[in-house]
Every structure is written in structure tokens, then in C-alpha cells.
Design a protein around this motif. Structure first.
Motif, mmCIF file in Angstrom:
data_model
loop_
_atom_site.group_PDB
_atom_site.id
_atom_site.type_symbol
_atom_site.label_atom_id
_atom_site.label_comp_id
_atom_site.label_asym_id
_atom_site.label_seq_id
_atom_site.Cartn_x
_atom_site.Cartn_y
_atom_site.Cartn_z
ATOM 1 N N ARG A 65 -9.409 -21.082 66.096
ATOM 2 C CA ARG A 65 -8.638 -21.968 65.210
ATOM 3 C C ARG A 65 -9.247 -21.964 63.816
ATOM 4 N NH1 ARG A 65 -9.224 -27.329 67.375
ATOM 5 N NH2 ARG A 65 -7.379 -28.083 66.320
ATOM 6 N N GLY A 94 -12.818 -24.822 68.931
ATOM 7 C CA GLY A 94 -12.108 -23.593 68.602
ATOM 8 C C GLY A 94 -12.635 -22.909 67.355
ATOM 9 N N THR A 95 -13.791 -23.372 66.826
ATOM 10 C CA THR A 95 -14.419 -22.691 65.693
ATOM 11 C C THR A 95 -15.224 -21.500 66.218
ATOM 12 O OG1 THR A 95 -14.636 -24.806 64.549
ATOM 13 C CG2 THR A 95 -15.929 -22.969 63.687
ATOM 14 N N HIS A 96 -15.084 -20.357 65.568
ATOM 15 C CA HIS A 96 -15.889 -19.187 65.913
ATOM 16 C C HIS A 96 -16.801 -18.847 64.746
ATOM 17 C CE1 HIS A 96 -14.044 -17.503 69.717
ATOM 18 N NE2 HIS A 96 -13.327 -18.579 69.462
ATOM 19 N N ASN A 143 -18.312 -18.229 71.394
ATOM 20 C CA ASN A 143 -17.888 -18.577 70.035
ATOM 21 C C ASN A 143 -18.874 -18.083 68.980
ATOM 22 O OD1 ASN A 143 -16.478 -20.373 71.890
ATOM 23 N ND2 ASN A 143 -15.654 -21.320 70.055
#
Lengths: 201, 323
Positions: free
Chosen positions: B115, B192-194, B220
Motif C-alpha cells: 500500500r 502494508g508498508t514495504h 515487508n
């Protein structure tokens, strides 16, 4: 433990504390309360203090573990009357959750599947989520003709409440839809119905 | 598309620009004037460089747009010690020259499900990020870059990106003061942060350590090491079981390079111990293997039944590999 020959069905885990996480969300429904009690029992006081529990008392088999869940000193215990409300509650919790969160799901396949859809929409990965199946093996079925979702299906052939077609439940589980596929039962020869049977419950 | 020769592309050097005191940017086109194979953001090519009578195979990230296959761009930082491949690029290669290179491979792709994409880079480690940001920007994805450099004269590539992406790029060290704090950058990020990190080993270890401390899971966290490609150390000899050839590996070359120099072939892709392509079975060993890859598991390392010839070495009186 749910073991079947259906390749598309998810392989479920056993809930144990994921020590690398700093924040824990545990959502369960009905019989899924039992694995949750075991999970909370295995947590350290620090992990419990960083854990929010969401529990739906809706149950196909009338199992309720609310009293047992209330015995743990968790950060928050939110109780819901229906599974759909619990999934909405999970959605609200994940909307503000930060990286470092771990999610634990237990209950029926339909509950785990719809919860997993929400988790996936927030970009959660498989190594941030554990899922344990509990209780009945009733199926959630998606009608290929009208798109209606039927909960708690127990038989191979049933009438779709959405379009009133006779549906046969195929042994194909869609993770994206979180449901088995139902298709018109007498599409080859109209009126010729396949033998009905109880599903793997 | 450009014809390959024994699996290698023929690239003509169209432009050479000095972007920092140590980094040159090379722009290549296909030597026959046609199109180059397409690639995705994070890809690299292996360039064959003639240095001191040997052929060096150095991996460089592609930094041009993945949506323009008329050109490839790479940035080469001059390393004065080491294996002299980068020195040969700086000192010997001129505009108009033709170089051989492998087709692009990607060991550092962006996540399809993220995201938000959070890039952390140091120095020349920013090169794959150029292509990754171009890809994400055209897709309309959410991203940001934190880039640390060693001073104003090293900040040219960072300023280019700042010009393209504005607020989404934060520079550190270009003013001689600001410092990148990875805990601050990674803390409080939404689900959802990578994170992607490319830079010196110290920076990668720092980011991975901070992310773990903040409870991030490994899926991630993405990184690519651009230092320490290749392998130097004590000499040893290796026997290739299929041909019976005994090959001496000198202190300055890797097992893979020694085998290639002797006219034999081993499979390879990244030449940096990351991709697993060159994994080779160890049939006999009197001694120990010095595993230097990021590929084999701890248990695989312990059994000493497998070796990654592109980076790993051995301290042994006998080593026979299944090649």
C-alpha cells in the motif's frame, strides 16, 4: 483440524503467540473462542497488554467462550452479536493499526476467509497472520449466477436464496472470494438433479 | 530487438557523464541500433569488462526508465582497491565503445501488493531506485525515498530525484549536517508498508535491525547489497567431477571466475550470492567452506553439501564439486 482432499482449501495453522510482533489483534467466532483461549494462555503479560480481542458470539454449533475470554487481562475485549459485525470491527481496528501488528483468526472457514479478505485489503502478509479452523465444517458458497453468498451450507445441492436456482457446491475454494463455488445443478439436462449428500461436515 | 551473442547483449556507449567525483553514469544503446530487452524496476545487468588481461563480470542496476527500451543507463562508482573492474570502466571506456552484457535480471523487484513503498538508499545504492520510482510513479503508487549521501558533491543524483518527485524525496548528508535515523523513518507506518534498502552493508543491517525492532515481518523488508560482489581470499583448488579438471582459484578471483577462466561453464545470474542460480553440489571436501552468500539456509551451510561458487570459498586440501 480440517483435513480434506480439496487442494484449493487453505491450509490452516495453529494459533501461537508471534513474539516478533509488538501489537496483537485476535478475532474469533463461536468455536474459534477455544483456540483463542489457548493462545491467550500462552502469551506473556506484556503480550496480553498489547492484545485486542474481537469475539463474535454467533455460532453454528452454539459454542460460546466469552466467559473464558473475559478471564484474561488484555488491552481490550470487544464482543459482537454477529460475525459480520466482528469483521467490520476488525476492519476498523486494522485501519489505524501500524506495522508490527500480528493478526490471529479462528472460527469457521467463512469467518476466517472474510476476515482474511479484510486483512489482505490492508496489505497484511501471510507471515503476519495465523489462522486456525474451529468448529463445524459448514461452507460459505458463492453463486456463480447471481453472486449471492450463502453462509453455513451443509449439503451438496441447495436452492440459492439469491436467484432460486438449484446449485451444486463444487469442491473449489476461492481465497479471493472466501467461498466455495456453487453452479447450476441441472445445467446439462434440465430437471436431472445430481444425488444430494451431506458435505464433509 | 537487439540480437544477443552467446546470450550476451552488444551495447554501444552513447554518453558518459560524471555525476559525482566518484560516480559516472553510462548510457547504452543496442550496438545494432535496435531495441533492448524490456526490464522491470530493480533489475540489473552483468557487464563484461576487460581489466588487466582478465574479464570482470560486474553487476550494475539499471537506472533508466523501464518504459524506454531504446536505452539502458547504469552508474559506476570508482573503487580504487578491489578487482579493478570499475577502474577499467572509468579509465578505459569511451563514448562509442561496444561492451558485452547479460540480459537484465531482477532480484530486487517492487512488491505488487504494497500500500506504500518506502525506499532507503545510501550513495550509489540509489541506482535501482531510479527505475523503481519511475515504475511506481507511472502506476500511481504511493512511495517515498530517504537518501543519505556523504556531502554536497555526492548529492547530484539525489537532487535529480528531488526535482522529479519533490516532497517524496528526503536527502540526508548533502548539507553536511542532517543524518538519516532509520528508527524515525520506519516508526508508526501503516499496515502494508514495504521497505526497500540498497546501500552499504552497514546501512542494510541498520534498516533490517530497526524494522525487526519495530515488529516488521521479513516479507515487508527488501534489500540488495551492491558492495562485496565477487570474492577474494586465500587461494584454493577445486576439482570439477565431470571433466576431472583441477582448477586453481587465486586470491583475487572467485571460484566461478576461475572456472570460467579455465574455459568451463557454471550457471550464474547475480554473481553476488543472492539469486541461487549457481548453487552447486559438493561431492568431496577435506576442510571447510567459507559461505559468503545470502542464499543457503543455516542448515545447508552446516552440512557443507552445497556451495555458491560466485562468492563462497573454501579452506581445504580437497574440494570436488558436481560440475
Amino acid at each position: 483440524m480440517l483435513i480434506t482432499g480439496i487442494k484449493s482449501r487453505p491450509v490452516y495453522d495453529e494459533l501461537t503467540p508471534m513474539a516478533s510482533g509488538l501489537n496483537h489483534l485476535a478475532a474469533a467466532q463461536g468455536s474459534g473462542g477455544k483456540p483463542l483461549v489457548r493462545l491467550l494462555g500462552a502469551m506473556t503479560p506484556e503480550q496480553l497488554a498489547a492484545t485486542t480481542v474481537l469475539y463474535s458470539t454467533e455460532s453454528f454449533t452454539a459454542q460460546n467462550y466469552l466467559f473464558d475470554l473475559q478471564q484474561f487481562r488484555v488491552r481490550e475485549l470487544a464482543v459482537f452479536a454477529t460475525n459480520a459485525d466482528a469483521v467490520r470491527g476488525l476492519d476498523a481496528s486494522l485501519a489505524t493499526a501500524k506495522m508490527g501488528t500480528r493478526l490471529y483468526l479462528s472460527g469457521s472457514e467463512g469467518f476466517i476467509g472474510t476476515s482474511m479478505q479484510v486483512a489482505t485489503s490492508y496489505g497484511m502478509n501471510r507471515d503476519e497472520v495465523l489462522r486456525e479452523h474451529a468448529g463445524s465444517f459448514v461452507r460459505r458458497v458463492w453463486c456463480a449466477h447471481c453472486g449471492h453468498y450463502s453462509e453455513n451450507v451443509t449439503h451438496r445441492v441447495f436452492v440459492c436464496p439469491g436467484c432460486e436456482l438449484n446449485l451444486i457446491v463444487r469442491d473449489h475454494y476461492s481465497g479471493r472470494l472466501a467461498a466455495f463455488q456453487g453452479v447450476k445443478a441441472d445445467s446439462e439436462v434440465p430437471g436431472e438433479m445430481p444425488e444430494n449428500e451431506e458435505l464433509d461436515t | 530487438m537487439s540480437e544477443s551473442q552467446h546470450g550476451a547483449l552488444r551495447l554501444r556507449v552513447k554518453r558518459i557523464e560524471a555525476v559525482t567525483p566518484e560516480i559516472n553514469r553510462y548510457t547504452f544503446g543496442a550496438a545494432d541500433g535496435s531495441w533492448l530487452p524490456p526490464f522491470s524496476g530493480g533489475s540489473h545487468i552483468t557487464v563484461l569488462i576487460q581489466a588487466d588481461g582478465d574479464t570482470r563480470r560486474n553487476a550494475y542496476s539499471l537506472m533508466s526508465s523501464p518504459y524506454d527500451t531504446s536505452e539502458y543507463q547504469i552508474a559506476v562508482r570508482r573503487v580504487d582497491d578491489g578487482k579493478r573492474g570499475s577502474l577499467a570502466m572509468h579509465n578505459n571506456i569511451r563514448e562509442g565503445d561496444v561492451l558485452l552484457a547479460g540480459i537484465p535480471a531482477n532480484l530486487f523487484p517492487v512488491s505488487k501488493h504494497a500500500r506504500h513503498h518506502l525506499f532507503i538508499a545510501g550513495g550509489v545504492g540509489v541506482t535501482p531506485v531510479f527505475a523503481q520510482l519511475e515504475e511506481l510513479s507511472l502506476k500511481g503508487s504511493s512511495f517515498e525515498l530517504h537518501l543519505a549521501v556523504r556531502g554536497a558533491e555526492h548529492a547530484a543524483l539525489g537532487h535529480e530525484l528531488k526535482e522529479r518527485y519533490g516532497e517524496r524525496v528526503t536527502l540526508y548528508g548533502h548539507d553536511g549536517q542532517s543524518r538519516l535515523n532509520t528508527m524515525d523513518v520506519l516508526a508508526g507506518r501503516p499496515l502494508g508498508t514495504h521497505a526497500y534498502v540498497c546501500g552499504p552493508t552497514r546501512m542494510i543491517d541498520d534498516v533490517v535491525g530497526s524494522a525487526h525492532a519495530l515488529g516488521w515481518s521479513d516479507s515487508n523488508i527488501h534489500f540488495e547489497r551492491f558492495e562485496d560482489l565477487g570474492s577474494t581470499g586465500d587461494p584454493f583448488s577445486v576439482t570439477l567431477a565431470r571433466s576431472g579438471a583441477v582448477i586453481e582459484v587465486s586470491p583475487e578471483q572467485s571460484l566461478l571466475e576461475a572456472v570460467e577462466e579455465a574455459g568451463h561453464k557454471l550457471p550464474y545470474l547475480c554473481r553476488g550470492g543472492a539469486c541461487g542460480e549457481c548453487e552447486t553440489e559438493v561431492l568431496e571436501l577435506d576442510g571447510t567452506i567459507d559461505h559468503r552468500d545470502d542464499w543457503l539456509s543455516e542448515s545447508d551451510r552446516a552440512t557443507c553439501k552445497l556451495i555458491m561458487p560466485c562468492v563462497s570459498r573454501a579452506t581445504c586440501t580437497k574440494l570436488v564439486i558436481n560440475a
